[in-house]
Design a protein around this motif. Structure first.
Motif, PDB file in Angstrom:
ATOM      1  N   TRP A 134       0.841  -1.218   0.000  1.00 21.93           N
ATOM      2  CA  TRP A 134       0.000   0.000   0.000  1.00 21.93           C
ATOM      3  C   TRP A 134       0.869   1.257   0.000  1.00 21.93           C
ATOM      4  N   ARG A 135       1.938   1.234   0.758  1.00 19.57           N
ATOM      5  CA  ARG A 135       2.809   2.424   0.772  1.00 19.57           C
ATOM      6  C   ARG A 135       3.499   2.622  -0.582  1.00 19.57           C
ATOM      7  N   VAL A 136       3.929   1.520  -1.192  1.00 17.99           N
ATOM      8  CA  VAL A 136       4.572   1.639  -2.513  1.00 17.99           C
ATOM      9  C   VAL A 136       3.563   2.156  -3.551  1.00 17.99           C
ATOM     10  N   ARG A 137       2.325   1.670  -3.479  1.00 12.78           N
ATOM     11  CA  ARG A 137       1.277   2.195  -4.378  1.00 12.78           C
ATOM     12  C   ARG A 137       1.132   3.698  -4.211  1.00 12.78           C
ATOM     13  N   ASN A 138       1.129   4.118  -2.968  1.00 10.21           N
ATOM     14  CA  ASN A 138       0.947   5.541  -2.683  1.00 10.21           C
ATOM     15  C   ASN A 138       2.094   6.360  -3.268  1.00 10.21           C
ATOM     16  N   VAL A 139       3.318   5.941  -3.016  1.00  9.32           N
ATOM     17  CA  VAL A 139       4.471   6.704  -3.514  1.00  9.32           C
ATOM     18  C   VAL A 139       4.512   6.655  -5.045  1.00  9.32           C
ATOM     19  N   ALA A 140       4.223   5.493  -5.621  1.00 10.93           N
ATOM     20  CA  ALA A 140       4.240   5.392  -7.087  1.00 10.93           C
ATOM     21  C   ALA A 140       3.171   6.297  -7.698  1.00 10.93           C
ATOM     22  N   SER A 141       1.997   6.375  -7.071  1.00 12.09           N
ATOM     23  CA  SER A 141       0.938   7.257  -7.592  1.00 12.09           C
ATOM     24  C   SER A 141       1.410   8.700  -7.599  1.00 12.09           C
ATOM     25  N   ARG A 142       2.000   9.109  -6.499  1.00 11.46           N
ATOM     26  CA  ARG A 142       2.470  10.487  -6.434  1.00 11.46           C
ATOM     27  C   ARG A 142       3.583  10.729  -7.453  1.00 11.46           C
ATOM     28  N   ALA A 143       4.464   9.751  -7.603  1.00  7.26           N
ATOM     29  CA  ALA A 143       5.559   9.884  -8.568  1.00  7.26           C
ATOM     30  C   ALA A 143       5.015  10.025  -9.990  1.00  7.26           C
ATOM     31  N   ILE A 144       3.929   9.328 -10.272  1.00  5.09           N
ATOM     32  CA  ILE A 144       3.309   9.408 -11.610  1.00  5.09           C
ATOM     33  C   ILE A 144       2.771  10.817 -11.838  1.00  5.09           C
ATOM     34  N   HIS A 145       2.036  11.325 -10.860  1.00  2.00           N
ATOM     35  CA  HIS A 145       1.531  12.701 -11.005  1.00  2.00           C
ATOM     36  C   HIS A 145       2.692  13.690 -11.119  1.00  2.00           C
ATOM     37  N   ASP A 146       3.690  13.546 -10.279  1.00  2.00           N
ATOM     38  CA  ASP A 146       4.836  14.467 -10.339  1.00  2.00           C
ATOM     39  C   ASP A 146       5.484  14.435 -11.722  1.00  2.00           C
ATOM     40  N   PHE A 147       5.689  13.224 -12.232  1.00  2.00           N
ATOM     41  CA  PHE A 147       6.357  13.085 -13.533  1.00  2.00           C
ATOM     42  C   PHE A 147       5.620  13.892 -14.601  1.00  2.00           C
ATOM     43  N   PHE A 148       4.308  13.709 -14.671  1.00  2.00           N
ATOM     44  CA  PHE A 148       3.566  14.395 -15.735  1.00  2.00           C
ATOM     45  C   PHE A 148       3.394  15.883 -15.437  1.00  2.00           C
ATOM     46  N   GLN A 149       3.130  16.200 -14.174  1.00  2.18           N
ATOM     47  CA  GLN A 149       2.912  17.617 -13.849  1.00  2.18           C
ATOM     48  C   GLN A 149       4.179  18.434 -14.128  1.00  2.18           C
ATOM     49  N   GLN A 150       5.345  17.855 -13.811  1.00  2.00           N
ATOM     50  CA  GLN A 150       6.589  18.588 -14.059  1.00  2.00           C
ATOM     51  C   GLN A 150       6.836  18.816 -15.543  1.00  2.00           C
ATOM     52  N   ARG A 151       6.209  17.988 -16.383  1.00  2.00           N
ATOM     53  CA  ARG A 151       6.399  18.131 -17.827  1.00  2.00           C
ATOM     54  C   ARG A 151       5.232  18.830 -18.503  1.00  2.00           C
ATOM     55  N   GLY A 152       4.373  19.441 -17.723  1.00  2.00           N
ATOM     56  CA  GLY A 152       3.285  20.235 -18.286  1.00  2.00           C
ATOM     57  C   GLY A 152       2.089  19.445 -18.787  1.00  2.00           C
ATOM     58  N   PHE A 153       1.991  18.161 -18.412  1.00  2.00           N
ATOM     59  CA  PHE A 153       0.807  17.381 -18.803  1.00  2.00           C
ATOM     60  C   PHE A 153      -0.366  17.770 -17.900  1.00  2.00           C
ATOM     61  N   LEU A 154      -1.535  17.826 -18.503  1.00  2.00           N
ATOM     62  CA  LEU A 154      -2.750  18.141 -17.750  1.00  2.00           C
ATOM     63  C   LEU A 154      -3.440  16.834 -17.343  1.00  2.00           C
ATOM     64  N   TRP A 155      -3.780  16.727 -16.083  1.00  2.00           N
ATOM     65  CA  TRP A 155      -4.489  15.525 -15.602  1.00  2.00           C
ATOM     66  C   TRP A 155      -5.937  15.622 -16.025  1.00  2.00           C
ATOM     67  N   LEU A 156      -6.340  14.744 -16.911  1.00  2.00           N
ATOM     68  CA  LEU A 156      -7.702  14.744 -17.444  1.00  2.00           C
ATOM     69  C   LEU A 156      -8.497  13.652 -16.746  1.00  2.00           C
ATOM     70  N   HIS A 157      -9.673  14.010 -16.262  1.00  2.00           N
ATOM     71  CA  HIS A 157     -10.497  13.036 -15.534  1.00  2.00           C
ATOM     72  C   HIS A 157     -11.441  12.359 -16.507  1.00  2.00           C
ATOM     73  N   ALA A 158     -11.077  11.171 -16.928  1.00  2.00           N
ATOM     74  CA  ALA A 158     -11.885  10.435 -17.904  1.00  2.00           C
ATOM     75  C   ALA A 158     -13.090   9.819 -17.189  1.00  2.00           C
ATOM     76  N   PRO A 159     -14.207   9.685 -17.902  1.00  2.00           N
ATOM     77  CA  PRO A 159     -15.406   9.138 -17.261  1.00  2.00           C
ATOM     78  C   PRO A 159     -15.295   7.632 -17.020  1.00  2.00           C
ATOM     79  N   ILE A 160     -16.025   7.167 -16.045  1.00  2.00           N
ATOM     80  CA  ILE A 160     -16.096   5.731 -15.770  1.00  2.00           C
ATOM     81  C   ILE A 160     -17.253   5.109 -16.553  1.00  2.00           C
ATOM     82  N   LEU A 161     -18.335   5.853 -16.701  1.00  2.00           N
ATOM     83  CA  LEU A 161     -19.471   5.379 -17.494  1.00  2.00           C
ATOM     84  C   LEU A 161     -19.311   5.879 -18.919  1.00  2.00           C
ATOM     85  N   THR A 162     -19.503   4.984 -19.871  1.00  2.00           N
ATOM     86  CA  THR A 162     -19.298   5.390 -21.272  1.00  2.00           C
ATOM     87  C   THR A 162     -20.185   4.568 -22.202  1.00  2.00           C
ATOM     88  N   ALA A 163     -20.439   5.156 -23.373  1.00  2.00           N
ATOM     89  CA  ALA A 163     -21.177   4.424 -24.398  1.00  2.00           C
ATOM     90  C   ALA A 163     -20.232   3.833 -25.432  1.00  2.00           C
TER      91      ALA A 163
END
Ligand code: 4AD
Ligand code: MG
Length: 446
Positions: A134-163
């Protein structure tokens, strides 16, 4: 006095200072005239050793009855620990018993099988292994956000329900009653990619990070019905740029976990997968190998290996093939590109040979495919033909086609299976043990 986290106390606590912690007993050892309690609050691998002296007012009545699993609050003074393996321990001046447990508490101090722990998923995060996951999941999640945020990627919230069926593979969970509600059949998403493409063609660099669902009946150690996926998408980008990002991304996230989860990784290294830390360090430092699907098939055909599934040009690579290529042949992560069009999704960019598409899979030892991605087909006419060839109703994807008609541009992206990444870095053999609440066919208890 507010409670501190065990992690902070173990790292920064000074002998002589007053401390209060709250947590659960990993063990309770009642010696002559003293009790030793190992208190853990999930903040780190180690618990804090608490020494309970007989002067405590509730010593005989409550402290002596404490057992593994009880919840306590302990206040006292930090002292230098005479014991090995810890810098400080806590001399209790006060112990409040917050929650007791019976002798049917299932987590006694012995090794439990992961199969058994899956049946007590409400308690298993208190174990060393699952707690560390669980701790590794947590750190890896943050590392993923950091990686993209530092490179100017926008976090897009994709829908869970879709057609839409994003992979065109028909492996979707349909929602009962959704037709009455939405006016058409609606499902749980298999991927946020199509929405990420919308994001890329307005914001150039986006990524999604969220749960996705697949109704494939695969009871393997690498498949879940619900799993988390990270899907970056970049406009004005081709497959080479995509593969370069995937490599940089994996290395960055693994590097952060090695750095920030050193204690947990030392545990995995010792108890779960010997040598994994060294392997990961090597992976972070070494360039990934590249090879086309056609070359990969030639390697497999000449390998002299006796595969369960025979390999020839045109078949999808099985896990045994992927593992041979990455573990035996190149001995490092491998990016395989340009797969036959028939075995890949409809949206991948068609090569001039008319047989292959600009797809890539990133293969890693022990796991096989950890990332799947591609350059996307941005030529409307070619895309329409591919949809027809895949038996898809092009009208249902009208907006996906429309996106190409209005300022269409080359773009590419990939999807990382987050649980496969966690398996890869922890060495855990079964994917059900790296997600807190696994969903697989026949199992949705917790
Ligand atoms: O290769 P996949 O199916 O690719 C896509 O979904 C694309 N839309 C990604 C993209 O280009 N944006 O899935 C991507 C990754 C796989 O490589 C694998 O790691 C993981 O998702 N994955 C699963 N993980 C756990 N359980 C399953 N059933 C999985 N199916 C795929
Ligand atoms: Mg794939």
């Amino acid at each position: 006095m507010t409670s501190e986290r065990v992690h902070d106390v173990l790292r920064n606590g000074e002998p002589g200072s007053s401390v209060e912690i709250r947590g659960w007993l990993r063990t309770a050892r009642h010696a002559k005239g003293l009790s030793f309690l190992d208190v853990s609050d999930g903040s780190c691998m180690n618990g804090l050793q608490v020494v309970a002296p007989p002067e405590l007012p509730n010593f005989e009545r409550e402290v002596r009855a404490l057992t593994t699993g009880c919840a306590v609050r302990v206040g006292g003074e930090l002292v230098e620990s005479p014991g090995k393996g810890q810098r400080v321990e806590l001399r209790a001046a006060e112990i409040e018993v917050i929650g007791t447990t019976g002798d049917d508490y299932p987590l006694q101090k012995k090794r439990h099988s992961f199969e058994f722990l899956r049946t007590i998923a409400h308690l298993r995060p208190r174990t060393n292994t699952i707690g560390a996951v669980w701790r590794v999941r947590n750190v890896a999640s943050r590392a993923i956000h950091d990686f993209f945020q530092q490179r100017g990627f926008l976090w897009l919230h994709a829908p869970i329900l879709t057609a839409a069926d994003a992979e065109g593979a028909g492996e979707m969970f349909e929602l009962a009653d959704s037709e009455a509600f939405f006016g058409r059949p609606t499902r749980l998403t298999v991927s946020g990619q199509l929405e990420a493409e919308i994001g890329a063609l307005s914001h150039t660099h986006v990524y999604t990070f969220g749960p996705t669902f697949r109704a494939e009946n695969s009871n393997t150690s690498r498949h879940l019905s619900e799993f988390w996926m990270v899907e970056p998408e970049m406009a004005f980008c081709d497959l080479d740029g995509d593969a370069a990002l995937a490599e940089e991304f994996l290395k960055a996230v693994i590097g952060t976990v090695l750095e920030e989860c050193a204690d947990d990784m030392a545990f995995f290294n010792e108890r779960i997968e010997k040598g994994i830390v060294e392997t990961l360090e090597h992976i972070v430092e070494t360039p990934f190998e590249r090879m086309s699907y056609t070359e990969a098939v030639a390697v497999l055909e000449q390998s002299g290996q006796d595969f369960e599934y025979p390999v020839r040009w045109g078949v999808d690579l099985q896990s045994e093939h992927e593992r041979y290529l990455t573990e035996e042949h190149v001995k490092r992560p491998l990016v395989v590109t340009d797969y036959p069009a028939e075995i890949k999704a409809f949206y991948m960019y068609a090569n001039a040979d008319d047989k292959t598409v600009r797809a890539m899979d990133v293969l890693v030892p022990r796991i096989g495919e950890i990332i799947g991605g591609s350059q996307r087909e941005h030529r409307v006419d070619v895309l329409e033909r591919r949809m027809v060839a895949h038996g898809l109703d092009a009208e249902a994807y009208w907006w996906y086609l429309d996106l190409r008609r209005h300022g269409g541009a080359p773009h590419a992206g990939f999807g990382l299976g987050f649980e496969r990444l966690i398996q890869f870095v922890t060495g855990m053999a079964n994917i059900r043990d790296v997600i807190p609440f696994p969903r697989v066919p026949g199992s949705v208890e917790f």
